[in-house]
Enzyme design. Structure first.
Site, PDB file in Angstrom:
ATOM      1  N   CYS A 164       0.836  -1.204   0.000  1.00 40.00           N
ATOM      2  CA  CYS A 164       0.000   0.000   0.000  1.00 40.00           C
ATOM      3  C   CYS A 164       0.873   1.256   0.000  1.00 40.00           C
ATOM      4  CB  CYS A 164      -0.930   0.013   1.204  1.00 40.00           C
ATOM      5  SG  CYS A 164      -2.037  -1.414   1.279  1.00 40.00           S
ATOM      6  N   ASP A 165       1.909   1.244   0.798  1.00 36.91           N
ATOM      7  CA  ASP A 165       2.874   2.345   0.867  1.00 36.91           C
ATOM      8  C   ASP A 165       3.441   2.623  -0.528  1.00 36.91           C
ATOM      9  OD1 ASP A 165       5.118   3.743   2.902  1.00 36.91           O
ATOM     10  OD2 ASP A 165       5.996   2.930   1.060  1.00 36.91           O
TER      11      ASP A 165
END
Length: 165
Positions: free
Chosen positions: A59-60
């Site tokens: 996600c980062d």
């Protein structure tokens, strides 16, 4: 109900799964300062990304990539929605220098996840999905990843956003 996988295990998605040509229905999510935000607060071409948790490796990487590339999409606005608390989203954005992608939380009403069929029932999180929505709120691109831990099809999303009217 649609199913996806998380590390190979089946996960049930709840809500209204979208297809190209569908209209995105209204939703209410929470901003980083605890305000309400809905579809009527958006305009033009929009990319909506749902992620399990902004503070995890994939996600980062995804949100940072969109933050870096959104300027090349000429007027396209990008939103990332997760079940993360708004305070955590604000902290993460500040630490990572993410200013161009707007992070929103669906923790309170699960309104966006119901409108898009992205609530991963067994996890209590959102699945990884991408939606490009044109200025008439019509969905022009949809991707529900079969495996939640996979990265999205960046180039396909960018191309769909550039082609949307």
């Amino acid at each position: 109900m649609k199913q996806v996988k998380f590390k190979g295990s089946p996960i049930t998605l709840e809500g209204n799964t979208l297809n190209v040509g569908d209209k995105l229905t209204d939703f209410t999510v929470t901003t980083n300062d605890l305000g309400e935000f809905s579809l009527k607060d958006t305009k033009g071409i929009r990319v909506f990304l749902t992620v399990p948790s902004i503070d995890t490796p994939v996600c980062d990487m995804e949100v940072k990539r969109f933050n870096k590339e959104v300027d090349s999409l000429n007027g396209v606005t990008c939103y990332t929605i997760s079940m993360d608390l708004p305070f955590a989203q604000a902290r993460w954005c500040g630490l990572e220098g993410v200013e161009k992608v707007k992070t929103l939380s669906d923790y309170k009403n699960k309104s966006f996840s119901q409108a898009t069929g992205t609530y991963a029932k067994e996890l209590g999180l959102l699945t990884r999905a991408s939606f490009v929505v044109d200025s008439n709120n019509t969905v022009t691109f949809v991707e529900y990843l079969d495996e939640i831990t996979s990265e999205p099809s960046y180039d396909k999303i960018f191309e769909a956003a550039k082609e949307a009217k």
